[in-house]
Design a protein around this motif. Structure first.
Motif, PDB file in Angstrom:
ATOM      1  N   HIS A   1       0.850  -1.096  -0.115  1.00 19.72           N
ATOM      2  CA  HIS A   1      -0.073   0.157   0.025  1.00 19.72           C
ATOM      3  C   HIS A   1       0.976   1.200  -0.081  1.00 19.72           C
ATOM      4  N   TRP A   2       1.880   1.269   0.819  1.00 19.82           N
ATOM      5  CA  TRP A   2       2.799   2.366   0.845  1.00 19.82           C
ATOM      6  C   TRP A   2       3.839   2.595  -0.522  1.00 19.82           C
ATOM      7  N   GLN A   3       4.277   1.439  -1.054  1.00 18.42           N
ATOM      8  CA  GLN A   3       5.419   1.533  -1.993  1.00 18.42           C
ATOM      9  C   GLN A   3       4.892   1.344  -3.116  1.00 18.42           C
ATOM     10  N   VAL A   4       3.623   1.034  -3.614  1.00 19.63           N
ATOM     11  CA  VAL A   4       3.148   0.873  -4.663  1.00 19.63           C
ATOM     12  C   VAL A   4       3.195   2.137  -5.923  1.00 19.63           C
TER      13      VAL A   4
ATOM     14  N   HIS B   1      -3.364   1.080  -4.611  1.00 18.38           N
ATOM     15  CA  HIS B   1      -3.224   1.698  -3.251  1.00 18.38           C
ATOM     16  C   HIS B   1      -4.416   1.437  -2.205  1.00 18.38           C
ATOM     17  N   LEU B   2      -5.692   1.767  -2.877  1.00 15.83           N
ATOM     18  CA  LEU B   2      -6.862   1.523  -2.110  1.00 15.83           C
ATOM     19  C   LEU B   2      -7.061   0.225  -1.754  1.00 15.83           C
ATOM     20  N   LEU B   3      -6.915  -0.629  -2.921  1.00 15.06           N
ATOM     21  CA  LEU B   3      -7.409  -2.062  -2.772  1.00 15.06           C
ATOM     22  C   LEU B   3      -6.348  -2.655  -1.784  1.00 15.06           C
TER      23      LEU B   3
ATOM     24  N   ASP C   1      13.201  -3.154  -0.018  1.00 15.30           N
ATOM     25  CA  ASP C   1      13.208  -2.347  -1.157  1.00 15.30           C
ATOM     26  C   ASP C   1      11.610  -2.131  -1.571  1.00 15.30           C
ATOM     27  N   ARG C   2      11.937  -1.241  -2.419  1.00 15.08           N
ATOM     28  CA  ARG C   2      10.705  -0.692  -3.377  1.00 15.08           C
ATOM     29  C   ARG C   2      10.724  -1.721  -4.750  1.00 15.08           C
ATOM     30  N   GLU C   3       9.678  -2.391  -5.167  1.00 15.50           N
ATOM     31  CA  GLU C   3       9.559  -3.093  -6.204  1.00 15.50           C
ATOM     32  C   GLU C   3       8.763  -2.952  -7.097  1.00 15.50           C
ATOM     33  N   GLU C   4       8.556  -3.492  -8.357  1.00 15.49           N
ATOM     34  CA  GLU C   4       7.849  -2.978  -9.371  1.00 15.49           C
ATOM     35  C   GLU C   4       6.503  -3.768  -9.053  1.00 15.49           C
ATOM     36  N   VAL C   5       5.267  -3.265  -9.555  1.00 13.17           N
ATOM     37  CA  VAL C   5       3.852  -3.796  -9.313  1.00 13.17           C
ATOM     38  C   VAL C   5       3.646  -5.285  -9.752  1.00 13.17           C
TER      39      VAL C   5
END
Length: 201
Positions: free
Chosen positions: A73-76, A85-87, A132-136
């Motif tokens: 939710h935070w990193q998308v 983010h909402l889902l 880490d932040r990752e791709e969707v």
């Protein structure tokens, strides 16, 4: 003078009475991994011991996927940010409700529910996500892998609970845990379907 001498001890007693007694230590009232021996719910101690052990593992996995949803939710990022983010936050809240349901079931059976994050990290069977932040697509794949692991366990566990005569746990596993996770898989997995937005092929 005499009235002053009477009031001072009374005031001191009142202050002592409202002072927090916060330096307290004692032995635990129940050890983790045990169940209350004589509990009038129609299930033998051995059954409750086996079921609560598996429920605590499921609880740890559920807490882990809940936190994975909050991380997501935070990193998308990207064009689907708003929808995901909402889902992800909605799924986080649903998993949080499941945590409470599972933990309460453990307590109903006379066990002790795992609660702290460090203990959950030791018990969970789910793969730890990187910081880490990752791709969707990677985020979604990670979530689906976690759901798959939980659902496989729940299918097996529900049958076992039924065989042991624990109808309450069986009902909770099927009605709450299984159905919630299946529905979330549907909503999340559809985001990995390649579909044109403007013109049909």
């Amino acid at each position: 003078m005499s009235s002053m001498a009477v009031k001072e001890p009374k005031q001191a007693l009142e202050v002592d009475r409202i002072t927090p007694q916060w330096h307290q230590h004692a032995n635990p009232i129940q050890k983790f991994g045990t169940v209350i021996k004589d509990l009038p719910i129609g299930l033998e101690e051995e059954v409750r011991l086996e079921v609560t052990k598996r429920l605590n593992l499921l609880l740890a996995d559920t807490a882990t996927i809940r936190d994975l949803y909050k991380k997501s939710h935070w990193q998308v990022a990207g064009p689907t940010f708003y929808q995901l983010h909402l889902l992800f936050d909605k799924h986080y809240e649903q998993q949080a409700e499941l945590i409470d349901t599972i933990a309460e079931r453990i307590q109903i059976l006379g066990g002790v529910a795992v609660a702290l994050s460090a203990d959950i990290a030791e018990l969970t069977r789910l793969e730890r996500a990187p910081r880490d932040r990752e791709e969707v697509p990677v985020i979604i794949t990670r979530l689906l892998d976690a759901h798959h692991s939980i659902l496989k366990e729940v299918h097996d566990f529900a049958k076992k609970a039924a065989d042991l005569g624990d109808d309450g746990t069986n009902d909770m596993l099927v009605s709450d845990v299984l159905r919630t996770n299946e529905l979330q898989v549907w909503f999340v997995s559809e985001h990995l379907v390649e579909m044109p937005l403007i013109r049909a092929k």
